[in-house]
Motif scaffolding. Structure first.
Motif, PDB file in Angstrom:
ATOM      1  N   LEU A  62       0.826  -1.211   0.000  1.00  0.00           N
ATOM      2  CA  LEU A  62       0.000   0.000   0.000  1.00  0.00           C
ATOM      3  C   LEU A  62       0.856   1.255   0.000  1.00  0.00           C
ATOM      4  O   LEU A  62       0.494   2.272  -0.596  1.00  0.00           O
ATOM      5  N   ARG A  63       2.013   1.207   0.639  1.00  0.00           N
ATOM      6  CA  ARG A  63       2.888   2.383   0.665  1.00  0.00           C
ATOM      7  C   ARG A  63       3.337   2.770  -0.745  1.00  0.00           C
ATOM      8  O   ARG A  63       3.518   3.959  -1.043  1.00  0.00           O
ATOM      9  N   LEU A  64       3.518   1.794  -1.626  1.00  0.00           N
ATOM     10  CA  LEU A  64       3.851   2.096  -3.010  1.00  0.00           C
ATOM     11  C   LEU A  64       2.704   2.844  -3.688  1.00  0.00           C
ATOM     12  O   LEU A  64       2.910   3.802  -4.424  1.00  0.00           O
ATOM     13  N   GLU A  65       1.481   2.400  -3.412  1.00  0.00           N
ATOM     14  CA  GLU A  65       0.307   3.074  -3.968  1.00  0.00           C
ATOM     15  C   GLU A  65       0.211   4.499  -3.425  1.00  0.00           C
ATOM     16  O   GLU A  65      -0.103   5.452  -4.152  1.00  0.00           O
ATOM     17  N   LEU A  66       0.501   4.672  -2.134  1.00  0.00           N
ATOM     18  CA  LEU A  66       0.425   5.997  -1.526  1.00  0.00           C
ATOM     19  C   LEU A  66       1.517   6.925  -2.056  1.00  0.00           C
ATOM     20  O   LEU A  66       1.305   8.137  -2.180  1.00  0.00           O
ATOM     21  N   ASN A  67       2.685   6.372  -2.361  1.00  0.00           N
ATOM     22  CA  ASN A  67       3.748   7.194  -2.955  1.00  0.00           C
ATOM     23  C   ASN A  67       3.333   7.699  -4.331  1.00  0.00           C
ATOM     24  O   ASN A  67       3.614   8.844  -4.693  1.00  0.00           O
ATOM     25  N   TYR A  68       2.666   6.857  -5.099  1.00  0.00           N
ATOM     26  CA  TYR A  68       2.156   7.287  -6.401  1.00  0.00           C
ATOM     27  C   TYR A  68       1.114   8.382  -6.213  1.00  0.00           C
ATOM     28  O   TYR A  68       1.114   9.398  -6.910  1.00  0.00           O
ATOM     29  N   PHE A  69       0.232   8.183  -5.251  1.00  0.00           N
ATOM     30  CA  PHE A  69      -0.806   9.174  -4.961  1.00  0.00           C
ATOM     31  C   PHE A  69      -0.189  10.494  -4.508  1.00  0.00           C
ATOM     32  O   PHE A  69      -0.652  11.579  -4.878  1.00  0.00           O
ATOM     33  N   LEU A  70       0.875  10.420  -3.724  1.00  0.00           N
ATOM     34  CA  LEU A  70       1.562  11.623  -3.258  1.00  0.00           C
ATOM     35  C   LEU A  70       2.121  12.412  -4.433  1.00  0.00           C
ATOM     36  O   LEU A  70       2.078  13.656  -4.448  1.00  0.00           O
ATOM     37  N   THR A  71       2.639  11.713  -5.429  1.00  0.00           N
ATOM     38  CA  THR A  71       3.157  12.376  -6.619  1.00  0.00           C
ATOM     39  C   THR A  71       2.048  13.152  -7.325  1.00  0.00           C
ATOM     40  O   THR A  71       2.259  14.272  -7.799  1.00  0.00           O
ATOM     41  N   ILE A  72       0.858  12.573  -7.378  1.00  0.00           N
ATOM     42  CA  ILE A  72      -0.295  13.236  -7.997  1.00  0.00           C
ATOM     43  C   ILE A  72      -0.655  14.495  -7.214  1.00  0.00           C
ATOM     44  O   ILE A  72      -0.924  15.555  -7.792  1.00  0.00           O
ATOM     45  N   LEU A  73      -0.654  14.405  -5.901  1.00  0.00           N
ATOM     46  CA  LEU A  73      -0.986  15.554  -5.067  1.00  0.00           C
ATOM     47  C   LEU A  73       0.027  16.677  -5.267  1.00  0.00           C
ATOM     48  O   LEU A  73      -0.333  17.853  -5.344  1.00  0.00           O
ATOM     49  N   GLU A  74       1.310  16.325  -5.334  1.00  0.00           N
ATOM     50  CA  GLU A  74       2.353  17.329  -5.521  1.00  0.00           C
ATOM     51  C   GLU A  74       2.183  18.048  -6.853  1.00  0.00           C
ATOM     52  O   GLU A  74       2.309  19.271  -6.936  1.00  0.00           O
ATOM     53  N   ALA A  75       1.865  17.279  -7.889  1.00  0.00           N
ATOM     54  CA  ALA A  75       1.702  17.881  -9.212  1.00  0.00           C
ATOM     55  C   ALA A  75       0.491  18.808  -9.246  1.00  0.00           C
ATOM     56  O   ALA A  75       0.463  19.788  -9.976  1.00  0.00           O
ATOM     57  N   GLY A  76      -0.517  18.503  -8.442  1.00  0.00           N
ATOM     58  CA  GLY A  76      -1.710  19.333  -8.394  1.00  0.00           C
ATOM     59  C   GLY A  76      -1.647  20.427  -7.357  1.00  0.00           C
ATOM     60  O   GLY A  76      -2.632  21.148  -7.137  1.00  0.00           O
ATOM     61  N   SER A  77      -0.501  20.564  -6.672  1.00  0.00           N
ATOM     62  CA  SER A  77      -0.284  21.612  -5.665  1.00  0.00           C
ATOM     63  C   SER A  77      -1.297  21.537  -4.522  1.00  0.00           C
ATOM     64  O   SER A  77      -1.779  22.562  -4.027  1.00  0.00           O
ATOM     65  N   ASN A  78      -1.617  20.317  -4.103  1.00  0.00           N
ATOM     66  CA  ASN A  78      -2.492  20.155  -2.931  1.00  0.00           C
ATOM     67  C   ASN A  78      -1.639  20.206  -1.668  1.00  0.00           C
ATOM     68  O   ASN A  78      -1.335  19.190  -1.040  1.00  0.00           O
TER      69      ASN A  78
END
Length: 293
Positions: A62-78
């Motif tokens: 799950l941590r791998l999935e969350l790291n991918y999700f974190l990348t999405i958040l960073e790109a969207g400036s959340n």
């Protein structure tokens, strides 16, 4: 005094260190949290927390999935969303107070931890986005349910699902990234893919993505043997596979070539990206030869 070779070598080390620093400064990783982390946060800070125990394979996955999700958040400036982990062996009392008994468990904490809720069901990218209310708030992804089939919003990445894939791509032009959230190179590509969708907003194409873990059969049908796999589809058929550099500049150039349909008239146009990549490498090699000669 340092000779010319020594000065050149120091210059090279400085340049190399700057490149390494720039590379790592763009990337954040999941933050280890403790019960006090929430209390010391601002009122508008939101925490997405994975409760885990060491040596738990599902937790590590799950941590791998969350790291991918974190990348999405960073790109969207959340910037008001923090993604982290909490070790329930170290903080057993806290986990017990929250009735966390299954691992991994994912919770959302707000108002300095005074408000919290847990995410039920499958812990995938779509569920995480929906739980944080990003699916209808100008986020980077659209098309998460069957009702969203055939709707691709310009400037956004369209997230295809097994239930919508065939119907959606049957008509129109799609630039699709086949990926897995457990793939390191897919994580690196994620923010560039979001930037590409924004750059292509004025064109009549759909920049999309498909998770091969959600349906291996769909990926096999397009001869996807490894991820990330980038392909250009027209009316449900794969027209071209992109194999060039995964930088925004080259992705845009490839898309522009395909949009102009120049590949029908002159196949050599598809070599432009490869040639530019070779030129970049040649310039770098020439620079190295110059400073060390």
């Amino acid at each position: 005094m340092l000779g010319k070779t020594g000065l050149c070598f120091i210059t090279f080390l400085i340049l190399a260190s700057l490149v390494v620093q720039a590379k790592f400064q763009k990337r954040q990783w999941l933050i280890p949290l403790n019960p006090n982390s929430f209390k010391s946060s601002s009122d508008n800070q939101t925490f997405l927390v994975e409760f885990y125990v060491p040596n738990c394979k599902s937790c590590a996955s799950l941590r791998l999935e969350l790291n991918y999700f974190l990348t999405i958040l960073e790109a969207g400036s959340n910037t008001n969303i923090t993604v982290g982990t909490l070790d329930c062996i170290k903080h057993g009392n806290f986990c017990h107070e929250l009735n966390v008994t299954d691992y991994p468990t994912v919770g959302i904490f707000q108002k300095r931890g005074e408000q919290h809720r847990f995410i039920d069901g499958s812990l995938n990218l779509q569920t995480l986005q929906q739980s944080l209310g990003l699916h209808n708030s100008g986020g980077e992804f659209v098309g998460r349910g069957s009702n969203d089939a055939l709707r691709c919003v310009p400037g956004n990445v369209y997230h295809l699902t097994p239930g919508t894939f065939t119907q959606t791509v049957a008509s129109g032009v799609f630039f699709i990234k086949f990926y897995s959230p457990k793939c390191f190179y897919c994580i690196q590509l994620a923010p560039k893919w979001i930037a590409l969708a924004k750059a292509m907003k004025g064109n009549n194409i759909c920049v999309a993505e498909f998770d091969c873990l959600a349906s291996a059969a769909v990926c096999r049908s397009f001869n996807v043997t490894q991820v990330p796999h980038i392909a250009w589809l027209r009316n449900g058929e794969k027209v071209e596979e992109y194999t060039g550099p995964r930088d925004l500049q080259y992705l845009e150039e490839f898309a522009e070539i395909m949009i102009g349909e120049k590949y029908h008239d002159d196949d050599s146009n598809l070599s432009i990206i490869t040639i530019k990549k070779a030129n970049d490498l040649s310039l770098m090699l020439a620079f190295m030869i110059y400073i060390f000669r």
